[in-house]
Design an enzyme around this catalytic site. Structure first.
Site, short mmCIF file in Angstrom:
data_model
loop_
_atom_site.label_atom_id
_atom_site.label_comp_id
_atom_site.label_asym_id
_atom_site.label_seq_id
_atom_site.Cartn_x
_atom_site.Cartn_y
_atom_site.Cartn_z
N HIS A 39 -2.86 -12.18 87.47
CA HIS A 39 -4.23 -12.70 87.55
C HIS A 39 -4.92 -12.40 86.22
O HIS A 39 -4.37 -11.66 85.39
CB HIS A 39 -5.00 -11.98 88.67
N HIS A 124 -6.47 -11.40 79.52
CA HIS A 124 -5.04 -11.08 79.49
C HIS A 124 -4.49 -11.14 80.91
O HIS A 124 -5.26 -11.08 81.88
CB HIS A 124 -4.83 -9.66 78.94
#
Ligand code: 3AM
Length: 178
Positions: A39, A124
């Site tokens: 995620h 990220h």
């Protein structure tokens, strides 16, 4: 319950990343994240009660209103921390619009009186922890996968049968405005 707000990733992206992560794991062992848990975190709320959950949903809904889907793509691997004991992540390109949405989200969280981790947004996708980074890995591009961030997801970080699981509790979709 432990909550955070982030971007859920399509299965195709998670599969492509998992393949790349398996190749990296053969050269850089560590604690790799199962692909179900991939995620992008926008705001980490931490321990929150039922009232906090309702506020988080309100903040998400407000932040997502008037937004369009954000086109993103996988970039190169990168890492946080010390090279010998690093967090390995997949970098992302095209995140400027996502950073603006994150600013809005954080403002809406303040508006509803919810605390969150104040560290700046660093887009990220965490792939592994406790990895010793081999420098050549950082120059190898990830699969050239493009995908849209279509909305905000509220995740419950919990353990199910001892396994760390991120359960999506609510979603605030970005309306497609022309
Ligand atoms: O995978 P990432 O790094 O994007 O690192 C944790 C993970 O995000 C982060 O929240 C996501 C789901 O756990 N996280 C966990 N504990 C945290 C904390 N105390 C935290 N972020 C900030 N403060």
């Amino acid at each position: 319950m432990r909550l955070f707000i982030g971007i859920a990733l399509p299965a195709t992206v998670r599969q492509a990343l998992s393949g790349a992560a398996k190749t990296m794991e053969s050269r850089m062992p560590g604690r790799y994240v199962p692909m179900e848990n991939y995620h992008i975190t926008l705001a980490f709320l931490g321990e929150t009660d039922a009232d906090g959950l309702a506020r988080a949903r309100r903040a998400m809904t407000c932040a997502a209103a008037n937004q369009c889907a954000v086109p993103l793509a996988l970039d190169r691997p990168g890492y946080f921390g010390r090279r010998e004991n690093a967090i390995l992540y997949a970098g992302i390109t095209g995140w400027d619009a996502l950073a603006r949405i994150d600013q809005l989200l954080r403002q809406e969280l303040r508006n509803v009186g919810l605390a969150f981790d104040p560290k700046p947004f660093r887009p990220h996708i965490t792939l592994a922890r406790h990895v010793c980074i081999l420098p050549d890995i950082l120059n190898a591009p990830l699969p050239p996968v493009c995908f849209p961030a279509k909305g905000l997801t509220l995740f419950h970080s919990t353990r199910i049968d001892g396994v760390l699981t991120y359960l999506p509790l609510a979603e605030a979709v970005f309306p497609e405005i022309s």
